[in-house]
Design an enzyme around this catalytic site. Structure first.
Site, short mmCIF file in Angstrom:
data_model
loop_
_atom_site.label_atom_id
_atom_site.label_comp_id
_atom_site.label_asym_id
_atom_site.label_seq_id
_atom_site.Cartn_x
_atom_site.Cartn_y
_atom_site.Cartn_z
N PRO A 19 0.81 -1.22 0.00
CA PRO A 19 0.00 0.00 0.00
C PRO A 19 0.85 1.27 0.00
CG PRO A 19 0.10 -0.91 2.21
CD PRO A 19 0.82 -1.89 1.30
N CYS A 20 0.22 2.39 -0.38
CA CYS A 20 0.83 3.71 -0.26
C CYS A 20 0.80 4.11 1.21
CB CYS A 20 0.05 4.74 -1.08
SG CYS A 20 0.16 4.49 -2.86
N PRO A 21 1.77 4.82 1.76
CA PRO A 21 2.99 5.30 1.10
C PRO A 21 4.16 4.34 1.25
CG PRO A 21 2.83 6.32 3.24
CD PRO A 21 1.64 5.38 3.11
N ILE A 22 3.92 3.13 1.74
CA ILE A 22 5.02 2.18 1.99
C ILE A 22 5.75 1.85 0.69
CG2 ILE A 22 5.59 -0.14 2.80
CD1 ILE A 22 3.14 0.19 4.73
N ASN A 23 5.02 1.74 -0.42
CA ASN A 23 5.68 1.42 -1.69
C ASN A 23 6.63 2.53 -2.11
OD1 ASN A 23 3.61 3.21 -2.36
ND2 ASN A 23 2.42 1.66 -3.43
#
Length: 85
Positions: A19-23
């Site tokens: 998921p964003c913002p992990i990517n």
């Protein structure tokens, strides 16, 4: 001319399902570990990831060279800038 053959990535990162913002964070961390001028291929899901991550990388000073729709995910080619000594 097909420029994708000239864009051979130095490393690859599969962030499908992330998921964003992990990517974005994982992409940025990987780029920071790479030599200046190297090219990273990142696999991202459609929707928010492919809408947000390229823009975030550009704002962080990275050069997005290519985005390819691979039918089910996107391949993003991003280059680490060469920093002045």
């Amino acid at each position: 001319m097909n420029t994708s053959s000239l864009l051979t990535p130095d490393a690859q990162l599969d962030l499908r399902g992330t998921p964003c913002p992990i990517n974005f964070v994982r992409t940025k961390l990987r780029l920071e570990q790479m030599p200046d001028g190297s090219l990273l291929e990142v696999w991202l899901d459609g929707g928010e990831p492919i809408e947000q991550v390229p823009d975030s990388l550009t704002m962080a000073g990275y050069q997005v060279e290519n985005i390819t729709d691979c039918y089910g995910y996107f391949s993003l080619l991003v280059r680490r800038p060469v920093t002045a000594a």
